[in-house]
Design a protein around this motif. Sequence first.
Motif, PDB file in Angstrom:
ATOM      1  N   SER A  11     -13.411  16.147  -5.961  1.00 25.47           N
ATOM      2  CA  SER A  11     -14.573  17.040  -5.878  1.00 25.47           C
ATOM      3  C   SER A  11     -14.128  18.478  -5.614  1.00 25.47           C
ATOM      4  O   SER A  11     -14.710  19.424  -6.161  1.00 25.47           O
ATOM      5  CB  SER A  11     -15.528  16.568  -4.780  1.00 25.47           C
ATOM      6  OG  SER A  11     -14.892  16.580  -3.512  1.00 25.47           O
ATOM      7  N   ARG A  12     -13.093  18.644  -4.785  1.00 22.48           N
ATOM      8  CA  ARG A  12     -12.597  19.986  -4.506  1.00 22.48           C
ATOM      9  C   ARG A  12     -11.977  20.607  -5.761  1.00 22.48           C
ATOM     10  O   ARG A  12     -12.175  21.793  -6.043  1.00 22.48           O
ATOM     11  CB  ARG A  12     -11.570  19.931  -3.374  1.00 22.48           C
ATOM     12  CG  ARG A  12     -10.905  21.271  -3.052  1.00 22.48           C
ATOM     13  CD  ARG A  12     -11.908  22.330  -2.628  1.00 22.48           C
ATOM     14  NE  ARG A  12     -11.300  23.617  -2.449  1.00 22.48           N
ATOM     15  CZ  ARG A  12     -10.728  24.026  -1.313  1.00 22.48           C
ATOM     16  NH1 ARG A  12     -10.698  23.222  -0.254  1.00 22.48           N
ATOM     17  NH2 ARG A  12     -10.210  25.225  -1.219  1.00 22.48           N
ATOM     18  N   ARG A  13     -11.253  19.794  -6.521  1.00 25.49           N
ATOM     19  CA  ARG A  13     -10.656  20.309  -7.761  1.00 25.49           C
ATOM     20  C   ARG A  13     -11.727  20.742  -8.754  1.00 25.49           C
ATOM     21  O   ARG A  13     -11.599  21.776  -9.413  1.00 25.49           O
ATOM     22  CB  ARG A  13      -9.724  19.265  -8.388  1.00 25.49           C
ATOM     23  CG  ARG A  13      -8.451  18.992  -7.572  1.00 25.49           C
ATOM     24  CD  ARG A  13      -7.368  18.389  -8.438  1.00 25.49           C
ATOM     25  NE  ARG A  13      -7.761  17.108  -9.008  1.00 25.49           N
ATOM     26  CZ  ARG A  13      -7.565  15.931  -8.420  1.00 25.49           C
ATOM     27  NH1 ARG A  13      -6.995  15.880  -7.222  1.00 25.49           N
ATOM     28  NH2 ARG A  13      -7.938  14.817  -9.013  1.00 25.49           N
ATOM     29  N   TRP A  14     -12.792  19.944  -8.857  1.00 32.34           N
ATOM     30  CA  TRP A  14     -13.887  20.309  -9.747  1.00 32.34           C
ATOM     31  C   TRP A  14     -14.577  21.583  -9.271  1.00 32.34           C
ATOM     32  O   TRP A  14     -14.926  22.453 -10.079  1.00 32.34           O
ATOM     33  CB  TRP A  14     -14.898  19.154  -9.837  1.00 32.34           C
ATOM     34  CG  TRP A  14     -14.585  18.195 -10.944  1.00 32.34           C
ATOM     35  CD1 TRP A  14     -14.078  16.943 -10.831  1.00 32.34           C
ATOM     36  CD2 TRP A  14     -14.757  18.429 -12.350  1.00 32.34           C
ATOM     37  NE1 TRP A  14     -13.910  16.364 -12.056  1.00 32.34           N
ATOM     38  CE2 TRP A  14     -14.319  17.245 -13.018  1.00 32.34           C
ATOM     39  CE3 TRP A  14     -15.211  19.503 -13.104  1.00 32.34           C
ATOM     40  CZ2 TRP A  14     -14.342  17.124 -14.409  1.00 32.34           C
ATOM     41  CZ3 TRP A  14     -15.248  19.385 -14.492  1.00 32.34           C
ATOM     42  CH2 TRP A  14     -14.814  18.210 -15.130  1.00 32.34           C
ATOM     43  N   THR A  15     -14.778  21.686  -7.964  1.00 36.06           N
ATOM     44  CA  THR A  15     -15.403  22.895  -7.415  1.00 36.06           C
ATOM     45  C   THR A  15     -14.549  24.123  -7.696  1.00 36.06           C
ATOM     46  O   THR A  15     -15.062  25.173  -8.101  1.00 36.06           O
ATOM     47  CB  THR A  15     -15.617  22.739  -5.899  1.00 36.06           C
ATOM     48  OG1 THR A  15     -16.446  21.606  -5.646  1.00 36.06           O
ATOM     49  CG2 THR A  15     -16.269  23.990  -5.310  1.00 36.06           C
ATOM     50  N   ASP A  16     -13.239  23.995  -7.480  1.00 34.60           N
ATOM     51  CA  ASP A  16     -12.330  25.111  -7.755  1.00 34.60           C
ATOM     52  C   ASP A  16     -12.349  25.474  -9.236  1.00 34.60           C
ATOM     53  O   ASP A  16     -12.352  26.662  -9.603  1.00 34.60           O
ATOM     54  CB  ASP A  16     -10.900  24.757  -7.333  1.00 34.60           C
ATOM     55  CG  ASP A  16     -10.734  24.722  -5.821  1.00 34.60           C
ATOM     56  OD1 ASP A  16     -11.595  25.276  -5.115  1.00 34.60           O
ATOM     57  OD2 ASP A  16      -9.739  24.145  -5.346  1.00 34.60           O
ATOM     58  N   TRP A  17     -12.355  24.461 -10.093  1.00 30.07           N
ATOM     59  CA  TRP A  17     -12.326  24.719 -11.533  1.00 30.07           C
ATOM     60  C   TRP A  17     -13.606  25.410 -11.995  1.00 30.07           C
ATOM     61  O   TRP A  17     -13.561  26.376 -12.763  1.00 30.07           O
ATOM     62  CB  TRP A  17     -12.124  23.408 -12.288  1.00 30.07           C
ATOM     63  CG  TRP A  17     -12.119  23.556 -13.776  1.00 30.07           C
ATOM     64  CD1 TRP A  17     -13.073  23.145 -14.651  1.00 30.07           C
ATOM     65  CD2 TRP A  17     -11.112  24.180 -14.574  1.00 30.07           C
ATOM     66  NE1 TRP A  17     -12.727  23.470 -15.946  1.00 30.07           N
ATOM     67  CE2 TRP A  17     -11.529  24.110 -15.927  1.00 30.07           C
ATOM     68  CE3 TRP A  17      -9.898  24.792 -14.285  1.00 30.07           C
ATOM     69  CZ2 TRP A  17     -10.771  24.625 -16.968  1.00 30.07           C
ATOM     70  CZ3 TRP A  17      -9.146  25.304 -15.332  1.00 30.07           C
ATOM     71  CH2 TRP A  17      -9.578  25.216 -16.641  1.00 30.07           C
TER      72      TRP A  17
END
Length: 337
Positions: A11-17
């Motif tokens: 979820s953090r990777r998606w948010t960052d992306w």
Amino acid sequence: MEVHDSQPSLSRRWTDWLGYIAMRCVICLIQSISLKSSDRVCRLLAYALAHWLPVRREVVDTNLRIAFGELTDAQVALLRYKMWHHLLLMICEIAVAPRKIHRTNWYNHFYMPNKRQTLGVMLDARASVIVTGHFGNFEVAGHTVGILGLPPSAMARPLDNPYVDQYLAEFRSAGGQKILPKEGSSTAVQELLESRGTLAILADQYAGRKGCWVDFFGQPTSCHKALALFVLSAKAPMLVNSTRRLDRPLRFEMSTIGIADPELLNSPTPPDYLSSVQDLTSWYNARLEEMIRLAPEQYWWLHRRWRDVPPAVEKRLAAARLKQATPQAAPSPSSTA
């Protein structure tokens, strides 16, 4: 695209992306319109951030009152608005700088009142250390110095979003500037100074309770000791640099506010500010304060620069202020005979 070694959650990777994609869309929009139009949009957004949205408002207002004493609510609100306008306009300038500023036209964007003095130090056979703060547009300044053939190595803390951090690193290195991580780069800094390179540092960040405590706008703040140690140990001159926006976007005054040259220690009357890490740290903070007072709206008042001061530090600094404020007694005739 490279990202940091740590493995955040999905979820953090998606948010960052998604945050990165949104940023790239905004940059494409900025690059597709005139800088004059961007400035108008920045003023509208700044008004919303300053008056309608409570984005770090308490920190900004507290910092302004610490620095400038008793300001009225209207004065604080005006400075808060102007600061947000500056920060938003700074982003627009960064977005268009690689397209607008080149080796053949940089002088249309930068006025350098003491160019000979500044370049003389940077072209010296010794290493040099450039000190500045979160003031004016230091990012565009680093890019421009790089395309002039004098690329510094800048120390910077990685951003929390690794994709945005990588994009900013690419902008910083486009003109030849090298980026050193703020943590664990002591060996790289030592090699840079030994090879007579140029180190650039943002020197106005809180360094913790074990830092070097000096006055900044008359209030104690903690600074990193390493900066003064770099200068004194490598005998490298320190330049305190200011890049202040002038009458329009992408038009700056790049000036050197002060130079501390360790070679002066060999002179008959060496300056007091070179006598210790504490004195040199106090000196460059005074120069940073001097530049900020020229255009306080161009400083990042978002940082918590002043925090709890250890009682022993407060006592020592109070004694130093008292000693500095006490006039020295005139020598008696017998003592000068």
